[in-house]
Structure formats: structure tokens, C-alpha cells
Design a protein around this motif. Structure first.
Motif, short mmCIF file in Angstrom:
data_model
loop_
_atom_site.label_atom_id
_atom_site.label_comp_id
_atom_site.label_asym_id
_atom_site.label_seq_id
_atom_site.Cartn_x
_atom_site.Cartn_y
_atom_site.Cartn_z
N PHE A 172 0.83 -1.20 0.00
CA PHE A 172 0.00 0.00 0.00
C PHE A 172 0.87 1.26 0.00
O PHE A 172 0.68 2.18 -0.80
CB PHE A 172 -0.89 -0.04 1.25
N HIS A 175 2.79 1.81 -3.40
CA HIS A 175 1.92 2.39 -4.42
C HIS A 175 1.68 3.88 -4.16
O HIS A 175 1.76 4.71 -5.07
CB HIS A 175 0.57 1.66 -4.45
N ALA A 176 1.37 4.21 -2.90
CA ALA A 176 1.07 5.60 -2.55
C ALA A 176 2.27 6.50 -2.80
O ALA A 176 2.14 7.61 -3.36
CB ALA A 176 0.64 5.69 -1.08
N LEU A 196 -3.08 1.01 -6.76
CA LEU A 196 -3.66 1.54 -5.52
C LEU A 196 -5.18 1.41 -5.55
O LEU A 196 -5.80 0.98 -4.57
CB LEU A 196 -3.25 3.00 -5.34
N GLY A 235 -9.13 6.53 -1.21
CA GLY A 235 -8.05 7.16 -1.96
C GLY A 235 -7.90 8.62 -1.62
O GLY A 235 -6.78 9.14 -1.50
#
Length: 408
Positions: A172, A175-176, A196, A235
Motif C-alpha cells: 500500500f 503504491h502511494a 492503488l 483514496g
């Protein structure tokens, strides 16, 4: 007294920061604010709208429902932006919504971001901060503070808030980070964004099947939101809660190390932290700009803003307005900086501001207290700045300290 500026002479948005002044807004903003708090501005797409730089003017526009935040109605103020009209906000992106849609989402989330609930997280923030300070000390002098301290703390907090399982956090966070990095290709950024979203879809499905005691679990259980809305909200909260807080920790540390008397004041009196955080939010304003579009003709500061005209709001100029803050270009942790616009104002005021305050109030004095000799490892003018990004700050902050030098 502001001098009048001829409406027929639109200005360009100042974006160039003076060399050697990493904490100051572009110099041209102060010059324009001195002329008038609201001036005509030329946008890169040929639109002629407005630029607001005065504190009272910016605050008034933020509170006025006659101005819209919808992306498809605004003109982008920065060169090199998208061509043609902007697309509407993605599902769940509250920044680009107006009432009543914005109101529906905000009401669902407000009860989960109360001051009391965020303060209850202080103990956990303190634990996470201590863990990263221990790791920093074990590795010895010399580190990029962004990588090892400023970014991981809000990353762990947002994962715990959303309910991301521990086993998934590395994926996570990776990706962020990639979606917000300037050191990757557009293809890599798109792949990370796709990954994501796919992960958020998996997470929402898991929360639907077995709701857990966290924000997404709560929303999945009883909010009435669709899966698409839950994915979008997840998101949105990630973007809002990770990058800005990480940059405030890093850039705030940079500012304190560059103002040793202020760093020492906070080190000597950790109880000064809440007030210090407000002043750093004002002084640095890492989210420097906002944009609104007039839904109808609005008269403000003796000017007529026509329906459909965009207004660029310079939060950084407003937070340095001498008519609101005395000696605004001075960092003074003893200043009563309440009322600053670092978290915005009005219905779009930062939803997670209390969580950000908790993290900053804990992390900054803990860092300074744990490392009394903390200092920059490179000259200040070699610290790489995020001058071409929506959230201002530093890409990296190389620091060092005297090994074994701990407070008594």
C-alpha cells in the motif's frame, strides 16, 4: 492602504521563489498584495480571471457559497497543466465537490474526525514516533529524514485509520509513494495509481464481508455509501492525509534547523508544541494555492468578479499578510497564529486537520529532544525543494547528529 491596480492589466501568477529563501512565498506575491488584495490574472489557457492574495479576501472567498470548487468549472493557473477543461472530480474526491454532494460526504466523515477522537490517537502516534526515533538512532548519524521519519509516521497512521492490514502496508505504502513521486515515469505513476485503486477495491470488498473497527470498516457497515464511493473516499483520505503531513514534518524540521533559536525554544519547552505547530502551518503553508470559480457575479473589494471567472487563492500570501500577522516573514513559535489558512477555511477546511496536528505536535518536539545536535548534513541551499508540485516542501532532508549525544 492598498493601491488600486488597473483591471485591464492582468498579471501572471508568481511562482519563482527567491534563491536562498526556501520558506518564503514567491516574491512577486507580496508586491501584488501591496497593490491590491485582488487583481486581474492571466491564466495559461487564455482565461482572464483573478488572483487573491490578501488574508481577508481569501478567507471571504473560501466562506462564500457563490464560489464553486468543482474542477470542471475552474481554469488551471499553472503553466504546463492539462489542455482544455478539467474533468469532474473523481468519485469520493471532496476537494472538487460543492454542496449538497460535498455535504453528504462530509457529514459521514466529520464524526470520525472529531477533536476528541483524534486526541485519543495521541498515545498511538507517540508509540509510532518513538519506534522511528529508535530506528533512526540505531542506524547512526546521517539519514534522509523524509525517508526514515517524516513519511513513515503518517503512512502508518493512515493505514491504521483506514484499516489496512499489517501484511499489506508495504504494498500500500509503495503504491502511494510512487503516485506522488517526481522521480518516476508517467507510466510508473499510472501503474502505481491503478494498483492503488485495485488494492482499495480489494480492501473495501473485505470490509463489506467482515467490517472491522476502523474508518473504512465503519463506513462499510452503516454509511450507505456504494463500493465505488468507499474506494474513492479511501483514496482521497490517503492523498489528503499522507503527503501534506509528511511534508509538514520534513519542511517544519528544515525550518526549525534553519532557525536555531526557535528549535531551541521548542526543545526547551515541549509544551510549546501546539502553538508552534500553528505558527509552522502559517509560516510554511505547504498547500500554497487554491482555485474557485464564481457561480454568479460577486462584488468584492470594490471589484466585480463575473460568473464563470476563476479566482486563484494564494494561501501562502494570505498567511504572510502584514495586515493580519505582525512581522509575518518571521518564524516566531510564540506567536498566536490561530486563524491562519494553512488548513483552509469554510466548508472545505481540511477534514483531517486534527490528526495532522496530533502528529506534528508529537513528532517535532520528540525529534528535537531525542537528537539535541540534529543539524543539516548539507548546506541549506542544497536541500532539494518540491517547487514543481502541488504540495510544497522538500524531496529529501539530509541530516546528521553527534553519535551518542543524548539528552541527560
Amino acid at each position: 492602504m492598498h493601491r488600486e491596480h488597473t483591471p485591464a492589466e492582468p498579471v501572471d501568477l508568481p511562482t519563482r521563489r527567491a534563491a536562498g529563501c526556501p520558506f518564503d512565498p514567491p516574491a512577486g506575491l507580496a508586491e501584488l498584495r501591496q497593490r491590491s488584495p485582488l487583481v486581474r490574472m492571466a491564466y495559461p489557457d487564455g482565461h482572464v480571471g483573478w488572483l487573491a492574495t490578501g488574508y481577508s479576501t481569501v478567507r471571504a472567498i473560501l466562506a462564500d457559497p457563490r464560489f464553486s470548487s468543482r474542477y470542471e468549472l475552474i481554469h488551471y493557473p499553472f503553466p504546463g497543466g492539462p489542455e482544455g477543461p478539467l474533468p469532474p472530480a473523481p468519485v469520493g474526491d471532496m476537494t472538487g465537490m460543492d454542496a449538497p454532494e460535498h455535504t453528504r460526504f462530509r457529514r459521514l466523515l466529520m464524526g470520525r474526525f472529531t477533536v476528541r477522537r483524534m486526541r485519543q490517537l495521541t498515545e498511538r502516534v507517540t508509540e509510532i514516533t518513538a519506534e522511528h526515533l529508535e530506528a533512526l538512532e540505531r542506524r547512526g548519524p546521517g539519514a534522509d529524514l523524509v525517508e526514515v521519519f517524516a513519511r513513515p509516521i503518517p503512512a502508518v497512521m493512515i493505514c491504521e485509520l483506514l484499516g489496512v492490514p499489517y501484511a499489506d502496508r508495504a504494498r500500500f505504502a509503495d503504491h502511494a509513494h510512487t503516485t506522488m513521486s517526481m522521480d518516476v515515469t508517467p507510466e510508473e505513476r499510472y501503474a502505481a495509481l491503478t494498483g492503488l485503486v485495485a488494492y482499495m477495491e480489494e480492501l473495501v470488498a473485505a470490509k463489506r464481508a467482515e467490517p472491522t473497527d476502523d474508518l473504512l470498516g465503519d463506513l462499510a457497515r452503516d454509511s450507505g455509501l456504494t463500493d465505488e464511493e468507499l474506494v474513492g473516499i479511501g483514496g482521497f483520505l490517503l492523498a489528503a492525509g499522507l503527503d501534506t503531513t509528511a511534508n509538514m514534518i520534513a519542511h517544519g524540521t528544515f525550518a526549525l534547523l534553519s532557525n536555531p533559536s526557535q528549535a531551541e525554544a521548542l526543545r526547551a519547552d515541549p509544551d510549546l508544541a501546539p502553538q508552534a505547530v500553528e505558527e509552522l502551518m502559517r509560516y510554511l503553508t505547504v498547500a500554497p494555492t487554491g482555485i474557485k470559480s464564481a457561480l454568479e457575479d460577486v462584488e468584492l473589494d470594490g471589484r466585480l468578479i463575473r460568473a464563470g471567472e476563476s479566482v486563484t487563492l494564494s494561501f501562502e500570501a494570505a498567511n504572510r499578510d502584514p495586515e493580519r500577522f505582525r512581522d509575518p516573514d518571521v518564524l516566531d513559535l510564540h506567536r498566536a497564529a490561530a486563524g491562519h489558512l494553512g488548513f483552509g477555511h469554510g466548508i472545505h477546511q481540511c477534514l483531517g486537520q486534527q490528526l495532522a496536528r496530533v502528529q506534528l505536535t508529537v513528532a517535532l518536539p520528540a525529534l528535537l529532544g531525542r537528537f539535541p545536535t540534529l543539524r543539516l548534513a548539507v548546506p541549506a541551499d542544497e536541500v532539494p525543494l518540491r517547487t514543481n508540485m502541488n504540495v510544497y516542501g522538500v524531496h529529501r532532508l539530509p541530516v546528521t547528529w553527534d553519535d551518542g549525544n543524548r539528552p541527560a
